[in-house]
Design a protein around this motif. Sequence first.
Motif, PDB file in Angstrom:
ATOM      1  N   ARG A   1      39.048  42.830  44.912  1.00  0.00           N
ATOM      2  CA  ARG A   1      40.385  43.422  44.818  1.00  0.00           C
ATOM      3  C   ARG A   1      41.194  42.738  43.721  1.00  0.00           C
ATOM      4  O   ARG A   1      41.915  43.386  42.956  1.00  0.00           O
ATOM      5  CB  ARG A   1      41.090  43.296  46.166  1.00  0.00           C
ATOM      6  N   LEU A   2      41.068  41.422  43.633  1.00  0.00           N
ATOM      7  CA  LEU A   2      41.764  40.677  42.580  1.00  0.00           C
ATOM      8  C   LEU A   2      41.255  41.090  41.195  1.00  0.00           C
ATOM      9  O   LEU A   2      42.040  41.326  40.271  1.00  0.00           O
ATOM     10  CB  LEU A   2      41.562  39.174  42.774  1.00  0.00           C
ATOM     11  N   ILE A   3      39.939  41.178  41.072  1.00  0.00           N
ATOM     12  CA  ILE A   3      39.338  41.519  39.775  1.00  0.00           C
ATOM     13  C   ILE A   3      39.735  42.927  39.351  1.00  0.00           C
ATOM     14  O   ILE A   3      40.114  43.171  38.195  1.00  0.00           O
ATOM     15  CB  ILE A   3      37.801  41.382  39.843  1.00  0.00           C
ATOM     16  N   TYR A   4      39.665  43.882  40.279  1.00  0.00           N
ATOM     17  CA  TYR A   4      40.001  45.264  39.955  1.00  0.00           C
ATOM     18  C   TYR A   4      41.494  45.438  39.663  1.00  0.00           C
ATOM     19  O   TYR A   4      41.886  46.391  38.980  1.00  0.00           O
ATOM     20  CB  TYR A   4      39.597  46.197  41.092  1.00  0.00           C
ATOM     21  N   ALA A   5      42.302  44.514  40.164  1.00  0.00           N
ATOM     22  CA  ALA A   5      43.741  44.573  39.898  1.00  0.00           C
ATOM     23  C   ALA A   5      44.098  43.925  38.565  1.00  0.00           C
ATOM     24  O   ALA A   5      45.263  43.916  38.170  1.00  0.00           O
ATOM     25  CB  ALA A   5      44.519  43.894  41.026  1.00  0.00           C
ATOM     26  N   GLY A   6      43.091  43.394  37.870  1.00  0.00           N
ATOM     27  CA  GLY A   6      43.327  42.812  36.551  1.00  0.00           C
ATOM     28  C   GLY A   6      43.443  41.310  36.517  1.00  0.00           C
ATOM     29  O   GLY A   6      43.684  40.729  35.443  1.00  0.00           O
TER      30      GLY A   6
ATOM     31  N   LEU B   1      48.559  41.428  46.766  1.00  0.00           N
ATOM     32  CA  LEU B   1      47.289  40.828  46.395  1.00  0.00           C
ATOM     33  C   LEU B   1      47.155  39.453  47.044  1.00  0.00           C
ATOM     34  O   LEU B   1      48.138  38.718  47.171  1.00  0.00           O
ATOM     35  CB  LEU B   1      47.200  40.672  44.875  1.00  0.00           C
ATOM     36  N   PRO B   2      45.950  39.088  47.462  1.00  0.00           N
ATOM     37  CA  PRO B   2      45.757  37.749  48.011  1.00  0.00           C
ATOM     38  C   PRO B   2      45.946  36.696  46.923  1.00  0.00           C
ATOM     39  O   PRO B   2      45.825  36.998  45.730  1.00  0.00           O
ATOM     40  CB  PRO B   2      44.314  37.789  48.519  1.00  0.00           C
ATOM     41  N   ASP B   3      46.240  35.480  47.328  1.00  0.00           N
ATOM     42  CA  ASP B   3      46.431  34.394  46.364  1.00  0.00           C
ATOM     43  C   ASP B   3      45.093  34.065  45.699  1.00  0.00           C
ATOM     44  O   ASP B   3      44.085  33.821  46.380  1.00  0.00           O
ATOM     45  CB  ASP B   3      46.980  33.157  47.076  1.00  0.00           C
ATOM     46  N   LYS B   4      45.091  34.044  44.385  1.00  0.00           N
ATOM     47  CA  LYS B   4      43.848  33.872  43.633  1.00  0.00           C
ATOM     48  C   LYS B   4      43.175  32.526  43.915  1.00  0.00           C
ATOM     49  O   LYS B   4      41.966  32.457  44.157  1.00  0.00           O
ATOM     50  CB  LYS B   4      44.134  34.020  42.130  1.00  0.00           C
ATOM     51  N   MET B   5      43.947  31.438  43.905  1.00  0.00           N
ATOM     52  CA  MET B   5      43.358  30.119  44.111  1.00  0.00           C
ATOM     53  C   MET B   5      42.843  29.960  45.544  1.00  0.00           C
ATOM     54  O   MET B   5      41.800  29.335  45.770  1.00  0.00           O
ATOM     55  CB  MET B   5      44.390  29.030  43.802  1.00  0.00           C
ATOM     56  N   THR B   6      43.564  30.554  46.503  1.00  0.00           N
ATOM     57  CA  THR B   6      43.108  30.488  47.896  1.00  0.00           C
ATOM     58  C   THR B   6      41.775  31.208  48.060  1.00  0.00           C
ATOM     59  O   THR B   6      40.851  30.701  48.715  1.00  0.00           O
ATOM     60  CB  THR B   6      44.160  31.123  48.833  1.00  0.00           C
ATOM     61  N   VAL B   7      41.667  32.399  47.462  1.00  0.00           N
ATOM     62  CA  VAL B   7      40.417  33.154  47.531  1.00  0.00           C
ATOM     63  C   VAL B   7      39.295  32.378  46.857  1.00  0.00           C
ATOM     64  O   VAL B   7      38.169  32.306  47.375  1.00  0.00           O
ATOM     65  CB  VAL B   7      40.582  34.541  46.871  1.00  0.00           C
TER      66      VAL B   7
END
Length: 264
Positions: A51-56, A18-24
């Motif tokens: 992708r982050l949201i769907y991954a929870g 998963l990409p880094d949340k804060m970077t995104v």
Amino acid sequence: MSTLSYKKFEDVDPSGNLPDKMTVYQECKHAFSASPIQAKKCRALLSKLLRLIYAGESFPRNEATDLFFSILKLFHHNDPSLRQLVYLATKELCSRSDDIMMATASIMKDIQAGDLIYKPDAVRTLARVLDGTTIQAAERTLKNSVVDRNQSVSSAALVSSYHLLPVAKDIVKRWTNETQEAISASKSFPQQHSTNEYYGNYRLPNSTYAYQYHALGLLYQLRNHDKMALMKMIQQLNDQKPLMSSFAILQLIRYVGKLLLKPS
């Protein structure tokens, strides 16, 4: 959006991490506020965010609100594939953000005069930003969408009406005639050329009649408390031209079975 475009988004990180949340979060805020808007870059960032949201993954309410309003700035760009992702992200962030009613005007404008590619997405998103106190402002728009000749728009409005029942059942009840009309109407997909940008060489069928299934389900939810009303609905459907949706036919058989088992 084309299959090729989706594949490009899926290939952003071949490792599957998963990409880094804060970077995104930071990249989204910066890119969505840029002028001019770079549609390709914004599509890739929206894909990472989804992708982050769907991954929870979850964002604090203040960050989700910031993202929500940053995404609204993308309404100034008319790229259809970007707008589709804008609606997906907006719909997911509605429940996590404050002041979401600010999006209503832009969404309703797309429903009334937007591209048919993303009009169904706009209808579904509108239902997410409305509640029992604000639905009256969009009642005519949703009612017109129920009877729209485009099958995708009509189905989106019918399913959205179903989800609005818990907060605005009395208002949705006023669309009963339109819902009944949707079952018997002849709806289709807009005609696409064989080399269409969004569907490639695949030609969509004239209609799948899914709107009949969705309309039947909504009518049942509006009348399931009244046995006589259900019997009348089934009789009316029997008198009309036959249902073309196999799902609707099976659902109607289920409703008849429930009536037979229901105590008088």
